[in-house]
Structure formats: structure tokens, C-alpha cells
Design a protein around this motif. Structure first.
Motif, PDB file in Angstrom:
ATOM      1  N   GLN A  17      49.447  34.202  33.905  1.00 55.65           N
ATOM      2  CA  GLN A  17      48.984  33.717  35.212  1.00 55.65           C
ATOM      3  C   GLN A  17      48.739  34.864  36.190  1.00 55.65           C
ATOM      4  O   GLN A  17      48.282  34.637  37.301  1.00 55.65           O
ATOM      5  N   ALA A  18      49.066  36.072  35.780  1.00 52.35           N
ATOM      6  CA  ALA A  18      48.991  37.221  36.688  1.00 52.35           C
ATOM      7  C   ALA A  18      47.667  37.974  36.534  1.00 52.35           C
ATOM      8  O   ALA A  18      47.006  37.922  35.493  1.00 52.35           O
ATOM      9  N   ASN A  19      47.338  38.691  37.583  1.00 51.40           N
ATOM     10  CA  ASN A  19      46.165  39.566  37.550  1.00 51.40           C
ATOM     11  C   ASN A  19      46.601  40.976  37.134  1.00 51.40           C
ATOM     12  O   ASN A  19      47.763  41.194  36.774  1.00 51.40           O
ATOM     13  N   HIS A  20      45.699  41.937  37.198  1.00 51.07           N
ATOM     14  CA  HIS A  20      46.008  43.309  36.779  1.00 51.07           C
ATOM     15  C   HIS A  20      46.957  44.026  37.753  1.00 51.07           C
ATOM     16  O   HIS A  20      47.432  45.119  37.461  1.00 51.07           O
ATOM     17  N   TYR A  21      47.273  43.412  38.894  1.00 52.14           N
ATOM     18  CA  TYR A  21      48.247  43.976  39.833  1.00 52.14           C
ATOM     19  C   TYR A  21      49.660  43.464  39.570  1.00 52.14           C
ATOM     20  O   TYR A  21      50.602  43.855  40.244  1.00 52.14           O
ATOM     21  N   GLY A  22      49.797  42.527  38.631  1.00 49.15           N
ATOM     22  CA  GLY A  22      51.107  41.953  38.344  1.00 49.15           C
ATOM     23  C   GLY A  22      51.512  40.880  39.342  1.00 49.15           C
ATOM     24  O   GLY A  22      52.695  40.607  39.520  1.00 49.15           O
ATOM     25  N   THR A  23      50.524  40.254  39.957  1.00 48.45           N
ATOM     26  CA  THR A  23      50.789  39.165  40.902  1.00 48.45           C
ATOM     27  C   THR A  23      49.989  37.928  40.485  1.00 48.45           C
ATOM     28  O   THR A  23      49.028  38.036  39.720  1.00 48.45           O
ATOM     29  N   LEU A  24      50.388  36.778  40.994  1.00 46.57           N
ATOM     30  CA  LEU A  24      49.709  35.532  40.654  1.00 46.57           C
ATOM     31  C   LEU A  24      48.232  35.623  41.011  1.00 46.57           C
ATOM     32  O   LEU A  24      47.872  35.921  42.150  1.00 46.57           O
ATOM     33  N   PHE A  25      47.370  35.378  40.038  1.00 49.03           N
ATOM     34  CA  PHE A  25      45.924  35.376  40.233  1.00 49.03           C
ATOM     35  C   PHE A  25      45.552  34.141  41.048  1.00 49.03           C
ATOM     36  O   PHE A  25      45.996  33.024  40.742  1.00 49.03           O
ATOM     37  N   GLY A  26      44.759  34.322  42.102  1.00 52.39           N
ATOM     38  CA  GLY A  26      44.366  33.205  42.963  1.00 52.39           C
ATOM     39  C   GLY A  26      43.723  32.068  42.200  1.00 52.39           C
ATOM     40  O   GLY A  26      43.915  30.895  42.529  1.00 52.39           O
ATOM     41  N   GLY A  27      42.955  32.400  41.166  1.00 55.43           N
ATOM     42  CA  GLY A  27      42.321  31.379  40.341  1.00 55.43           C
ATOM     43  C   GLY A  27      43.308  30.536  39.566  1.00 55.43           C
ATOM     44  O   GLY A  27      42.982  29.437  39.125  1.00 55.43           O
ATOM     45  N   ASN A  28      44.532  31.025  39.385  1.00 55.11           N
ATOM     46  CA  ASN A  28      45.587  30.241  38.741  1.00 55.11           C
ATOM     47  C   ASN A  28      46.452  29.524  39.774  1.00 55.11           C
ATOM     48  O   ASN A  28      47.112  28.542  39.447  1.00 55.11           O
ATOM     49  N   ALA A  29      46.465  30.005  40.995  1.00 54.14           N
ATOM     50  CA  ALA A  29      47.243  29.350  42.061  1.00 54.14           C
ATOM     51  C   ALA A  29      46.595  28.032  42.470  1.00 54.14           C
ATOM     52  O   ALA A  29      47.294  27.045  42.732  1.00 54.14           O
ATOM     53  N   LEU A  30      45.266  28.002  42.525  1.00 56.38           N
ATOM     54  CA  LEU A  30      44.566  26.800  42.988  1.00 56.38           C
ATOM     55  C   LEU A  30      44.847  25.559  42.141  1.00 56.38           C
ATOM     56  O   LEU A  30      45.115  24.488  42.694  1.00 56.38           O
ATOM     57  N   PRO A  31      44.813  25.636  40.797  1.00 56.11           N
ATOM     58  CA  PRO A  31      45.122  24.420  40.036  1.00 56.11           C
ATOM     59  C   PRO A  31      46.573  23.968  40.192  1.00 56.11           C
ATOM     60  O   PRO A  31      46.862  22.778  40.119  1.00 56.11           O
ATOM     61  N   LEU A  32      47.493  24.904  40.428  1.00 58.21           N
ATOM     62  CA  LEU A  32      48.881  24.516  40.675  1.00 58.21           C
ATOM     63  C   LEU A  32      48.988  23.741  41.981  1.00 58.21           C
ATOM     64  O   LEU A  32      49.681  22.726  42.067  1.00 58.21           O
ATOM     65  N   MET A  33      48.275  24.218  42.999  1.00 53.55           N
ATOM     66  CA  MET A  33      48.262  23.523  44.286  1.00 53.55           C
ATOM     67  C   MET A  33      47.595  22.153  44.144  1.00 53.55           C
ATOM     68  O   MET A  33      48.083  21.153  44.690  1.00 53.55           O
ATOM     69  N   ALA A  34      46.495  22.099  43.403  1.00 57.87           N
ATOM     70  CA  ALA A  34      45.784  20.837  43.199  1.00 57.87           C
ATOM     71  C   ALA A  34      46.657  19.832  42.459  1.00 57.87           C
ATOM     72  O   ALA A  34      46.637  18.632  42.763  1.00 57.87           O
TER      73      ALA A  34
END
Length: 132
Positions: A17-34
Motif C-alpha cells: 500500500q506504500a509508495n516509494h517514500y515508504g508512506t501510504l500511497f494516496g491512490g490506496n488511501a481513497l478506496p479505504l476512505m470510500a
């Protein structure tokens, strides 16, 4: 209207679920919120719902790999056949340090019948056709 207008979901952030910075990728955060918005709206309406719109999604701080994301979704407005669901996400470090406000967003959800057409929320279609 049912009292089940708030839902809480906790998700651990893993490498997929993380991006290359080691943080949650925004594109993976949106479906969790939805998903949190969907569950809150479904419980509140007592019938199937679909998302009509997402708006005002804000990313306040990063959520690091290995942290937990606590999502709280609450129905803030109910109309004839639609609802507004506010979703707030807090980052929870496993170390037990303080939680951080991380995400916010608003989602418009619409109640639908078995054919996917909008319907009034008061119909409570999960119980449609059942007798007591």
C-alpha cells in the motif's frame, strides 16, 4: 432513521500500500476512505448504496509503513435518497505515540434498489418483501 451512522475501521499499512517514500500511497488511501463511507451509509440507510461523488479529500500528513490508519466515517446529512458521509483518518503509530490527524474527505452516497436505480432511504429495502 437508524442510529448506526458512525463506523470505525482500522487498517495496518503494509508495503503493497506504500509508495516509494515508504508512506501510504494516496491512490490506496481513497478506496479505504470510500469503504468506510460505504459501510456507514449502508448501516444508516438500511439498504444498498452507491457512491455518487467524493469531494474535499485532504491529506494532512503522511502515514508511514507499519502504522495503523483509523478511519471514522459518519453520516452528516440525510436527504430523501442520498447521504453525505464525512470520513476522518488518524495515523496510529504502533509505538504508542500520539495519533496524528492524517486524512479527511466527504462522500455523497445514494440509496439504490435491486436494479441500481435511486430510491428513497425510508424504504429500508433490506427488509423489503420480508414478513414478520
Amino acid at each position: 432513521m437508524p442510529a448506526h451512522s458512525e463506523t470505525r475501521i482500522i487498517e495496518m499499512i503494509f508495503p503493497d500500500q506504500a509508495n516509494h517514500y515508504g508512506t501510504l500511497f494516496g491512490g490506496n488511501a481513497l478506496p479505504l476512505m470510500a469503504k468506510a463511507a460505504f459501510v456507514a451509509a449502508t448501516r444508516h440507510a438500511g439498504c444498498p448504496v452507491v457512491m455518487a461523488r467524493s469531494e474535499s479529500v485532504n491529506f494532512a500528513t503522511q502515514i508511514r509503513l507499519g502504522e495503523m490508519l483509523e478511519l471514522s466515517a459518519e453520516v452528516t446529512r440525510t436527504g430523501r435518497g442520498s447521504m453525505t458521509v464525512a470520513v476522518v483518518g488518524n495515523a496510529l503509530p504502533v509505538s504508542g505515540s500520539a495519533r496524528r490527524a492524517a486524512l479527511t474527505g466527504k462522500f455523497e452516497m445514494v440509496a439504490v434498489d435491486g436494479d441500481g436505480r435511486p430510491q428513497p432511504i425510508a424504504r429500508n429495502c433490506f427488509n423489503e418483501g420480508q414478513t414478520e
